[in-house]
Every structure is written in C-alpha cells, then in structure tokens.
Design an enzyme around this catalytic site. Structure first.
Site, PDB file in Angstrom:
ATOM      1  N   LYS A 192       0.840  -1.197   0.000  1.00 56.41           N
ATOM      2  CA  LYS A 192       0.000   0.000   0.000  1.00 56.41           C
ATOM      3  C   LYS A 192       0.878   1.250   0.000  1.00 56.41           C
ATOM      4  O   LYS A 192       0.550   2.253  -0.599  1.00 56.41           O
ATOM      5  CB  LYS A 192      -0.915  -0.011   1.219  1.00 56.41           C
ATOM      6  CG  LYS A 192      -1.921  -1.143   1.109  1.00 56.41           C
ATOM      7  CD  LYS A 192      -2.878  -1.208   2.255  1.00 56.41           C
ATOM      8  CE  LYS A 192      -3.770  -2.432   2.050  1.00 56.41           C
ATOM      9  NZ  LYS A 192      -4.505  -2.829   3.221  1.00 56.41           N
ATOM     10  N   ARG A 193       1.998   1.153   0.666  1.00 59.53           N
ATOM     11  CA  ARG A 193       2.893   2.315   0.750  1.00 59.53           C
ATOM     12  C   ARG A 193       3.490   2.678  -0.613  1.00 59.53           C
ATOM     13  O   ARG A 193       3.756   3.843  -0.871  1.00 59.53           O
ATOM     14  CB  ARG A 193       3.997   2.062   1.768  1.00 59.53           C
ATOM     15  CG  ARG A 193       3.709   2.736   3.113  1.00 59.53           C
ATOM     16  CD  ARG A 193       4.657   2.270   4.181  1.00 59.53           C
ATOM     17  NE  ARG A 193       4.404   0.865   4.511  1.00 59.53           N
ATOM     18  CZ  ARG A 193       5.315  -0.091   4.487  1.00 59.53           C
ATOM     19  NH1 ARG A 193       6.551   0.178   4.162  1.00 59.53           N
ATOM     20  NH2 ARG A 193       4.998  -1.337   4.811  1.00 59.53           N
TER      21      ARG A 193
END
Ligand code: GLU
Length: 499
Positions: free
Chosen positions: A262-263
């Site tokens: 997600k980062r």
C-alpha cells in the site's frame, strides 16, 4: 474436472481498503465460477475482532459491485450455505476443535500471554511445537487431573493443533504443481481462541468444507498456511472433499523488487485500492473505468496465449483458464493500467460514458444543460482521454471560457495584422451559423486575402477558444461553440493578445 459443482469463494478479512491484489483474487474466482456455471461466494473472514474495521465489509461489497463481479452468495445476498460472516458462525466451530482434541490431533493450552512472551524471550527461535510443547502448560504436558481441574475452573485456554513430528505433507497446486512441507517447520497453530472464536486456520477449513467449496484460489502469501490446512482436512476426515487449490502469483512493485504494498502507491503516486478508502483515492476516483480496471487486473499473472490484451468481462469468462496463470510474480505497471483505460474509453459509446463524464464535470462546477451537446463532445474528444478525469481538461472549454491562455505561444509573434485579421473574421461570423467546413474555407480565404499564413492565425485561434495548444480540429470546436460564443472568445482574447 470432477463432476462436483464449481463453488469458489473470495474470503477477505474486513480490515481495511481492498488492495488490487485482493480484487484480482476475487476476479479470478469470479471468472472461474462463471466459466463453469458455478457459484461465486463472498465469505467475510472476520474472526480476528481486534483487526475488524467498521465499514470495511460494505466497502468490499461496493468494490465488487463496481467491478461488475458481484457474488452469488454473500452476507447481503444469502444462499443455502450461510451465514456468510464467520463471526456469525462462531458456535459452529468449537465442535470440530473438540473433536480434534478427542482424536488426539489437538490439545488445550493454558499458557498465558506473559508466559509465552517469556518463552519467546528466553528460548532462541521459540516455536510452540513438538520440541517445546511438553514443557509448556497444556493438556499434553500436564497430568489429566490437572487438566480437568483447569477446565472445570474455566481457566482461559486455547485449542492448538498438534502438528506431527518428522512428517512431510504435500498437495498439488493447480499453478505450482506438487508442493511439499516438512511438519517440523510448522508450529502448533491456535485453532480456537480463548474467547471461543476460531482462528483463520480452523474457520477456513471448516467453512470450505461446509460451504462445499470445490476450488480455493488465494494469494501466494497464504502458501505457508497450507500445511496447517492440509493436516486439518486430513484429521477432520474430509480429505476427499478438499477443494483444489491454486495460489496466485504475487503482484510485484513496478521495479520487480518484492510485493507491491500500500505504501508503494503513496510513494510512487498511483492507486492501490479499487475505490477510495479512508481518504486515499482508488482506481475509481483516479478516473478508471471498471471495465479497464478489471481487464488490467486479469492480465496481472494471466494471458490467453494469443497476444490479445483488451478483453471484456464476457470474453475473460470465456477465455480464462487456470493453466495460463503464471507462477512468477506479475509486475505492476501503472502506465499499462492507463493504456487499458484509454483503450476502454475509446471503445465505449458516448452514451455509456455520459453519466461518468457528467460526474467529472460536475465535480468542477460544470452543469450540463444539453445531453445532445455533451454526447457530441464526448465523441469528439474521447480518443484524447486516458483517464475519465481528463474529460475536464479536454472538454471543459466547451462549457466555460478559458481561464488562462498559453500566452507564450502567441504574444511574441503577435502583430497588428493579426488583430486586423481576427476583427475581419469576427465580422464574417455574424449572420448564420457556419459548419466547420465552411468556416475553415472562409478562414483560409481571409488569411490569403490578408497575406497571412494560415498556420500563423490558426494557432492563436485555437488558443482563443481553448486556452492551450490541444484539442480536436479547431473548426470543429468553433462550430460546436457556435458563432456567438466564438465571437465572444475572439473579442476577449484579443484584449490580452494585442496588449
Ligand atoms: N481471510 C484470508 C484473507 O484475508 C483468506 C485466505 C484464503 O482464501 O484462504 O485473504
């Protein structure tokens, strides 16, 4: 394939936004189910109450609906195998855990969190398993009367799987072939927690069995759990009913180094969620069509072997095959995702795009008065749009005057002759509405008469109408704007250009 009815499940935990890897898992399940006239089930795996996030379940359902891959059975559609939320099935699981204890395949463990912490600190590479279980506080290590007393006193306890020593367990993965695990590497997983909730391991096996799941497709990250599940299928006596498994390849970072997280999305500026989650835009808000998103996802780890890239959902259903899923991780490429979107925007009719474009324009404060006008504009510019949000940049000037002009492209070369030309051209426009073709002819003739090169006045004309050096044929734009608005824009721009 066996004659068992095809029933597959997408089994997410409602812990947050749905990452594109999750949607791909759902999609492959869906495609397989539909291809074989089977059932696609959404089972919400919410047994870990500490990770439960309010709204996440509805969000998952909304994402599947947006993608056009709605489940046949789910917490909101029901079916014959419900409930479809594991928390609502809580009372079902204990009997299986107790049966495993009775059969000697599981045991009660009374160790407190503090005791386990201490062990983890003191014993290097501590693993609750065959090597240590005899020195811990459980029904294998303690004498029977002590166990009975602890149970009678309702001492908090869990039920753990007794993983056998020195064994190999294997299964045939549809994508990976034969996969073997050594049980010495596997710890005695908790099956039933102190609060009576099953863990994922017990619940997934019990539910796949009770829901008569024929095939289980899940991300490769679940492969390490497979030996636990294999032992459970075996010990519960259900081995013959075990679904066929396929562990789907990972989706990798754009540079191929490791799993997409997600980062990475925030770091590299692309969406990782299907739809907005917690203030973070997803593919939907970024301007993707669901058709394009689904098409793109399908190609992450799968191809039909012919080089075809653009597939509708219907085609994907027809052509999808597990044999053509690759073992290797699939690299995420946002530029490619955008390419799919551009292709899909081109493919859609103006009518199909209309409502979505209206939403994009409404977000920018543009209210559409005439659908017919909008449809013409969509047809004129859709080939220039990669994302739905591009419709504002590409179509906004049809609805509002340019807010600014690309002055660098006009001012340095501006002359009084040009002012003169545009004043004369304005005069020509008064009277009847001209078609694009007629207007172009008049424009060119006037340029010739005034001894100006057409190109030298065409670019300023475009910038007058549009604000910049983009857009379709300038006379198409002018004809659509109509004579009054065109005259108006010429007048307004001349003030700036000629000063
Ligand atoms: N609950 C698991 C997840 O969150 C499901 C894994 C499986 O399909 O077995 O993905």
């Amino acid at each position: 394939m066996s004659d068992k009815r095809v029933r597959v499940r997408f089994a997410p935990s409602p812990t947050g936004g749905l990452h594109l890897g999750g949607v791909r898992t759902a999609l492959f399940n869906y495609l397989f189910a539909k291809k074989h006239n089977g059932d696609f089930i959404l089972r919400v795996e919410d047994t870990d109450q500490s990770r439960y996030v309010e709204g996440a379940e509805q969000y998952i359902i909304d994402c599947l609906n947006w993608c056009g891959i709605s489940p046949d059975e789910s917490p909101v559609t029901q079916g014959n195998y419900g409930p479809y939320r594991q928390s609502e099935r809580k009372s079902l699981y204990r009997q299986y855990a107790e049966k495993l204890v009775m059969d000697g395949h599981a045991y009660y463990a009374f160790d407190t969190t503090e005791e386990l912490e201490r062990n983890r600190k003191e014993v290097p590479n501590f693993q609750y398993g065959h090597a240590y279980r005899k020195s811990l506080r459980n029904s294998i290590a303690l004498p029977q009367h002590e166990v009975d007393a602890l149970l009678a006193a309702h001492t908090p306890h869990v039920i753990r799987l007794k993983v056998p020593e020195d064994q190999s367990v294997s299964f045939t993965d549809i994508i990976r072939g034969r996969v073997t695990f050594e049980t010495n590497q596997v710890d005695d997983k908790v099956l039933l927690k102190a609060d009576g909730m099953p863990t994922y391991h017990l619940a997934v096996v019990v539910d796949d069995y009770l829901m008569q799941i024929s095939h289980a497709f899940r991300g490769e990250e679940w492969l390490p759990s497979a030996p636990v599940h294999l032992l459970l299928w075996d010990y519960l006596g259900w081995k013959a009913d075990m679904p066929k498994w396929a562990h789907l390849p990972l989706i990798l970072k754009p540079d191929g180094n490791g799993k997409l997280s997600k980062r990475d999305g925030a770091r590299l500026g692309f969406p990782v969620y299907a739809m907005n989650w917690d203030g973070v835009d997803g593919f939907k808000e970024m301007g993707f069509l669901p058709e394009a998103f689904v098409n793109f996802l399908a190609t992450l780890g799968w191809n039909d072997g012919t080089g075809q890239e653009v597939f509708s959902l219907e085609e994907l259903i027809q052509k999808f095959s597990l044999e053509r899923i690759s073992k290797a991780g699939a690299r995420f490429d946002f530029e490619k995702a955008k390419w799919y979107n551009a292709e899909w925007i081109k493919k859609q009719t103006a009518e199909r795009l209309k409502e979505k474009v209206k939403t994009v324009l409404a977000d920018k404060g543009i209210d559409i008065k005439s659908d017919a006008y909008l449809l013409t504009i969509i047809d004129l510019i859709k080939d220039r749009c990669v994302l739905l949000t591009d419709f504002y940049q590409q179509a906004g000037y049809f609805f509002e005057k340019p807010k600014e002009y690309d002055l660098n492209s006009v001012k340095p070369k501006w002359t009084d002759d040009k002012t003169d030309f545009f004043n004369a051209f304005k005069a020509l426009l008064i009277g009847t509405e001209l078609t694009a073709v007629d207007m172009e002819a008049k424009f060119k003739a006037l340029a010739e008469e005034k001894e100006l090169k057409t190109g030298d006045v065409m670019l300023p004309f475009r910038i007058m109408l549009v604000g910049g050096k983009f857009g379709p044929h300038v006379f198409d734009i002018a004809a659509l704007l109509g004579k009054d608005e065109t005259i108006n824009r010429i007048e307004k721009a001349l003030i700036t250009f000629a000063n």
